[in-house]
Design a protein around this motif. Structure first.
Motif, PDB file in Angstrom:
ATOM      1  N   SER A 293     -54.842   2.644   8.393  1.00 49.67           N
ATOM      2  CA  SER A 293     -54.335   3.832   7.701  1.00 49.67           C
ATOM      3  C   SER A 293     -55.252   4.216   6.537  1.00 49.67           C
ATOM      4  O   SER A 293     -55.722   3.342   5.798  1.00 49.67           O
ATOM      5  CB  SER A 293     -52.922   3.580   7.169  1.00 49.67           C
ATOM      6  N   PRO A 294     -55.503   5.514   6.356  1.00 53.79           N
ATOM      7  CA  PRO A 294     -56.271   5.952   5.183  1.00 53.79           C
ATOM      8  C   PRO A 294     -55.486   5.690   3.891  1.00 53.79           C
ATOM      9  O   PRO A 294     -54.257   5.618   3.889  1.00 53.79           O
ATOM     10  CB  PRO A 294     -56.461   7.452   5.418  1.00 53.79           C
ATOM     11  N   GLY A 295     -56.212   5.545   2.799  1.00 55.63           N
ATOM     12  CA  GLY A 295     -55.584   5.365   1.504  1.00 55.63           C
ATOM     13  C   GLY A 295     -55.323   3.932   1.121  1.00 55.63           C
ATOM     14  O   GLY A 295     -54.599   3.674   0.156  1.00 55.63           O
ATOM     15  N   SER A 296     -55.880   2.975   1.838  1.00 57.24           N
ATOM     16  CA  SER A 296     -55.669   1.563   1.544  1.00 57.24           C
ATOM     17  C   SER A 296     -57.000   0.919   1.190  1.00 57.24           C
ATOM     18  O   SER A 296     -57.952   0.956   1.975  1.00 57.24           O
ATOM     19  CB  SER A 296     -55.045   0.850   2.746  1.00 57.24           C
ATOM     20  N   ALA A 297     -57.071   0.327  -0.017  1.00 55.27           N
ATOM     21  CA  ALA A 297     -58.279  -0.354  -0.465  1.00 55.27           C
ATOM     22  C   ALA A 297     -57.897  -1.712  -1.028  1.00 55.27           C
ATOM     23  O   ALA A 297     -56.806  -1.884  -1.578  1.00 55.27           O
ATOM     24  CB  ALA A 297     -59.011   0.465  -1.529  1.00 55.27           C
ATOM     25  N   VAL A 298     -58.784  -2.682  -0.893  1.00 49.31           N
ATOM     26  CA  VAL A 298     -58.547  -4.036  -1.393  1.00 49.31           C
ATOM     27  C   VAL A 298     -59.302  -4.217  -2.689  1.00 49.31           C
ATOM     28  O   VAL A 298     -60.525  -4.023  -2.749  1.00 49.31           O
ATOM     29  CB  VAL A 298     -58.976  -5.096  -0.357  1.00 49.31           C
ATOM     30  N   PHE A 299     -58.571  -4.567  -3.731  1.00 51.80           N
ATOM     31  CA  PHE A 299     -59.158  -4.778  -5.050  1.00 51.80           C
ATOM     32  C   PHE A 299     -59.350  -6.271  -5.292  1.00 51.80           C
ATOM     33  O   PHE A 299     -58.427  -7.064  -5.123  1.00 51.80           O
ATOM     34  CB  PHE A 299     -58.246  -4.182  -6.129  1.00 51.80           C
ATOM     35  N   ALA A 300     -60.559  -6.643  -5.679  1.00 51.85           N
ATOM     36  CA  ALA A 300     -60.865  -8.031  -6.035  1.00 51.85           C
ATOM     37  C   ALA A 300     -60.721  -8.168  -7.540  1.00 51.85           C
ATOM     38  O   ALA A 300     -61.624  -7.797  -8.301  1.00 51.85           O
ATOM     39  CB  ALA A 300     -62.272  -8.405  -5.573  1.00 51.85           C
ATOM     40  N   GLY A 301     -59.578  -8.669  -7.981  1.00 52.66           N
ATOM     41  CA  GLY A 301     -59.293  -8.768  -9.407  1.00 52.66           C
ATOM     42  C   GLY A 301     -59.354 -10.194  -9.907  1.00 52.66           C
ATOM     43  O   GLY A 301     -59.589 -11.154  -9.162  1.00 52.66           O
ATOM     44  N   SER A 319     -49.097  19.764  -2.439  1.00 53.11           N
ATOM     45  CA  SER A 319     -47.835  19.958  -3.150  1.00 53.11           C
ATOM     46  C   SER A 319     -47.408  21.414  -3.105  1.00 53.11           C
ATOM     47  O   SER A 319     -48.231  22.325  -3.194  1.00 53.11           O
ATOM     48  CB  SER A 319     -47.988  19.512  -4.607  1.00 53.11           C
ATOM     49  N   ARG A 320     -46.094  21.629  -2.977  1.00 50.89           N
ATOM     50  CA  ARG A 320     -45.530  22.976  -3.042  1.00 50.89           C
ATOM     51  C   ARG A 320     -44.913  23.254  -4.405  1.00 50.89           C
ATOM     52  O   ARG A 320     -44.298  24.307  -4.600  1.00 50.89           O
ATOM     53  CB  ARG A 320     -44.477  23.140  -1.951  1.00 50.89           C
ATOM     54  N   LEU A 321     -45.051  22.321  -5.316  1.00 49.66           N
ATOM     55  CA  LEU A 321     -44.474  22.467  -6.647  1.00 49.66           C
ATOM     56  C   LEU A 321     -45.477  23.062  -7.611  1.00 49.66           C
ATOM     57  O   LEU A 321     -46.699  22.949  -7.423  1.00 49.66           O
ATOM     58  CB  LEU A 321     -44.001  21.103  -7.165  1.00 49.66           C
ATOM     59  N   GLY A 322     -44.966  23.683  -8.651  1.00 49.13           N
ATOM     60  CA  GLY A 322     -45.858  24.213  -9.673  1.00 49.13           C
ATOM     61  C   GLY A 322     -46.588  23.117 -10.414  1.00 49.13           C
ATOM     62  O   GLY A 322     -47.759  23.272 -10.779  1.00 49.13           O
ATOM     63  N   THR A 323     -45.913  21.997 -10.634  1.00 48.16           N
ATOM     64  CA  THR A 323     -46.518  20.816 -11.248  1.00 48.16           C
ATOM     65  C   THR A 323     -46.471  19.681 -10.247  1.00 48.16           C
ATOM     66  O   THR A 323     -45.393  19.142  -9.966  1.00 48.16           O
ATOM     67  CB  THR A 323     -45.762  20.411 -12.526  1.00 48.16           C
ATOM     68  N   PRO A 324     -47.595  19.290  -9.652  1.00 50.92           N
ATOM     69  CA  PRO A 324     -47.590  18.233  -8.629  1.00 50.92           C
ATOM     70  C   PRO A 324     -47.084  16.916  -9.195  1.00 50.92           C
ATOM     71  O   PRO A 324     -47.200  16.631 -10.386  1.00 50.92           O
ATOM     72  CB  PRO A 324     -49.065  18.142  -8.215  1.00 50.92           C
ATOM     73  N   ARG A 325     -46.519  16.116  -8.326  1.00 49.04           N
ATOM     74  CA  ARG A 325     -45.979  14.822  -8.731  1.00 49.04           C
ATOM     75  C   ARG A 325     -47.095  13.804  -8.922  1.00 49.04           C
ATOM     76  O   ARG A 325     -48.106  13.827  -8.230  1.00 49.04           O
ATOM     77  CB  ARG A 325     -45.000  14.291  -7.674  1.00 49.04           C
ATOM     78  N   ARG A 326     -46.856  12.872  -9.845  1.00 44.86           N
ATOM     79  CA  ARG A 326     -47.731  11.724 -10.067  1.00 44.86           C
ATOM     80  C   ARG A 326     -46.841  10.498 -10.194  1.00 44.86           C
ATOM     81  O   ARG A 326     -46.173  10.311 -11.203  1.00 44.86           O
ATOM     82  CB  ARG A 326     -48.577  11.899 -11.336  1.00 44.86           C
ATOM     83  N   HIS A 354     -52.332  18.627  -5.506  1.00 44.72           N
ATOM     84  CA  HIS A 354     -51.800  17.637  -4.579  1.00 44.72           C
ATOM     85  C   HIS A 354     -50.873  16.671  -5.307  1.00 44.72           C
ATOM     86  O   HIS A 354     -51.075  16.343  -6.479  1.00 44.72           O
ATOM     87  CB  HIS A 354     -52.934  16.834  -3.922  1.00 44.72           C
ATOM     88  N   ASP A 355     -49.853  16.219  -4.588  1.00 43.03           N
ATOM     89  CA  ASP A 355     -49.019  15.121  -5.075  1.00 43.03           C
ATOM     90  C   ASP A 355     -49.790  13.813  -4.901  1.00 43.03           C
ATOM     91  O   ASP A 355     -50.417  13.586  -3.858  1.00 43.03           O
ATOM     92  CB  ASP A 355     -47.707  15.034  -4.302  1.00 43.03           C
ATOM     93  N   ILE A 356     -49.726  12.957  -5.923  1.00 40.32           N
ATOM     94  CA  ILE A 356     -50.443  11.683  -5.898  1.00 40.32           C
ATOM     95  C   ILE A 356     -49.434  10.559  -6.017  1.00 40.32           C
ATOM     96  O   ILE A 356     -48.656  10.509  -6.972  1.00 40.32           O
ATOM     97  CB  ILE A 356     -51.486  11.581  -7.038  1.00 40.32           C
ATOM     98  N   TYR A 357     -49.469   9.641  -5.065  1.00 42.00           N
ATOM     99  CA  TYR A 357     -48.621   8.447  -5.100  1.00 42.00           C
ATOM    100  C   TYR A 357     -49.533   7.227  -5.020  1.00 42.00           C
ATOM    101  O   TYR A 357     -50.372   7.128  -4.119  1.00 42.00           O
ATOM    102  CB  TYR A 357     -47.629   8.433  -3.935  1.00 42.00           C
ATOM    103  N   LEU A 358     -49.357   6.307  -5.958  1.00 47.18           N
ATOM    104  CA  LEU A 358     -50.200   5.109  -6.014  1.00 47.18           C
ATOM    105  C   LEU A 358     -49.301   3.890  -6.177  1.00 47.18           C
ATOM    106  O   LEU A 358     -48.370   3.902  -6.984  1.00 47.18           O
ATOM    107  CB  LEU A 358     -51.191   5.186  -7.176  1.00 47.18           C
TER     108      LEU A 358
END
Length: 471
Positions: A293-301, A319-326, A354-358
């Motif tokens: 799946s796109p959007g998946s990265a492995v972080f070496a912390g 996003s269809r909103l005036g203020t995109p979600r974060r 765009h709406d951003i979900y992390l």
């Protein structure tokens, strides 16, 4: 006899006011002032000396005098010993806090039972439960065969008298400090005055007797330890037990430790028979990763001296909103805003509509700036609808100019990645170069280079790959 003047003590910060008001001048909290009768000074009452007692001359020591290493009492729980710096130090006081039901009492009961099996004297004092309840929990954990001395008491003087009646134990667990009360302070249990007086008496007992004392503390709705902050300054170590209730993982962190590092992390898994140690948390956090799946990265912390690999997931959707979600889980929301601004201003990646979900998988919370590059890779991957290579890790700090800065412990991160089967790593310029057997490091100096590597043909407005390379 002089008339006692009432005083008003803030239950959030411990500030003392001469009269009541709706708002505390010390911390700004509302409706937290509680009237308490002014009593003798707590330190004077705890030490048994009057304020007018004549002092004694101290023998001054030299700074360069040889000092022996502090002895340690290993609890037998490796993850707990890692966070405390190698075990409990005799005469030390430790404060451990966490959300209700997270497993604080379970962890300490397991540690107490293990120490008792090794021949150490352990006393477990509970102010919240009856002795029968603790015995039932010990039976469920398989710790009922250990010689742990139990007591259910909330009066401070009774507890100290009981502890002083015999030889000092190796470990004293008090669950919890908010339930104790002492006659020194004329206030209700749980108030800042009672918490401060009770903690001071127990810490003094630890220093005089040489017993290691562990205090369990409640937390507020914001996740902070309840009671006066002075208690955190008084103790030798402050541990926080955290975790997502929807996950089985529990994380033990040290925010203060006078006898060890303050950035170590212990990982546990809640099971039906108690808390189980997680020897290789990286493999556990990556066990259910969706590599296609796109959007998946492995972080070496890095968590203290331990390298830790964790999956960072991002979703970029129109996003269809005036203020995109974060929405952010497990990372700093303000740092996400910075990475998004750099991607848009320096790399020309359109993200403002765009709406951003992390989210950080596994319920882990990341705090180091080295996760910037992994977060950026996940965002670019989701925006371009391109899955990242499954055997590549990312780490590096992103500056406002779009440059990727080096981070410490690069060799340890690469070594952990190679051990788990990763064959490549996208890293910042290291100057001298870092390598690990089986894991080849590829350097990027600018964040724009990472965008070009992930989406060499550019990104279209609808999120698909553009053959021409133009937005």
């Amino acid at each position: 006899m002089a008339k006692r003047q009432p005083r008003y003590v803030c239950q959030e910060c411990g500030a003392v006011h001469s009269r009541w008001s709706g708002r505390c001048d010390g911390c700004g909290a509302w409706n937290t002032l509680v009237e308490e009768a002014a009593t003798v000074d707590i330190l004077t009452a705890a030490t048994g000396k009057t304020a007018r007692a004549k002092g004694r001359r101290l023998a001054l020591a030299s700074l360069d005098a040889p000092v022996a290493e502090a002895p340690r009492i290993e609890t037998g729980i490796a993850e707990f010993d890692r966070v405390t710096g190698g075990g409990l130090v005799p005469g030390s006081a430790i404060l451990i806090g966490g959300d209700p039901g997270i497993g604080k009492s379970t962890l300490l009961l397991q540690a107490a039972a293990t120490l008792a099996r090794r021949g150490h004297s352990v006393v477990y004092v509970t102010g919240e439960e009856a002795i029968a309840q603790v015995q039932l929990r010990a039976r469920r954990l398989g710790a009922d065969g250990s010689a742990v001395a139990l007591a259910a008491e909330t009066e401070m003087e009774t507890i100290l008298e009981t502890l002083s009646a015999g030889p000092p134990p190796a470990l004293v667990v008090v669950d919890s400090i908010q339930t104790l009360h002492t006659s020194v302070a004329e206030a209700a249990p749980g108030t800042v005055t009672q918490v401060r007086a009770s903690a001071q008496a127990l810490i003094r007992y630890a220093k005089v007797s040489g017993a290691a004392v562990v205090l369990v503390g409640h937390v507020t709705k914001d996740g902070q330890l309840a009671g006066p902050r002075v208690v955190e300054h008084m103790v030798d170590a402050v541990l926080t037990f955290e975790g997502d209730p929807s996950h089985a993982f529990r994380l033990l962190r040290a925010s203060k430790n006078r006898f060890g590092p303050t950035d170590e992390l212990g990982v546990f898994e809640m099971t039906g028979t108690g808390l189980a140690e997680v020897a290789n948390p990286s493999e556990l956090f990556l066990g259910e990763r969706d590599v296609a799946s796109p959007g998946s990265a492995v972080f070496a912390g890095m968590e203290g001296t331990r390298p830790l690999l964790v999956e960072v997931q991002a979703l970029v959707a129109p996003s269809r909103l005036g203020t995109p979600r974060r929405a952010v889980i497990g990372w700093d929301a303000s740092r996400l805003s910075m990475v998004l601004a750099v991607l848009e201003a320096r790399c020309g990646l359109a993200l403002s509509a765009h709406d951003i979900y992390l989210a950080v998988a596994g319920g882990l919370r990341i705090g180091e700036p080295a996760a910037d590059l992994a977060v950026a890779a996940a965002l670019i991957s989701s925006r371009a609808a391109v899955a990242l290579p499954p055997d590549v890790v990312y780490f590096g700090e992103v500056s406002l100019s779009g440059r990727v800065r080096p981070v410490p412990h690069a060799a340890g991160r690469l070594k952990e990645a190679a051990k788990l089967g990763f064959r490549g790593a996208i890293v910042p310029p290291s100057g001298g170069g870092v390598e690990a057997e089986g894991c080849r490091a590829s350097e990027v100096a600018l964040l724009g280079e990472l965008v070009h590597r992930i989406a060499p043909n550019g990104v279209a407005e609808d999120g698909s790959r553009s053959p021409s390379g133009d937005e």
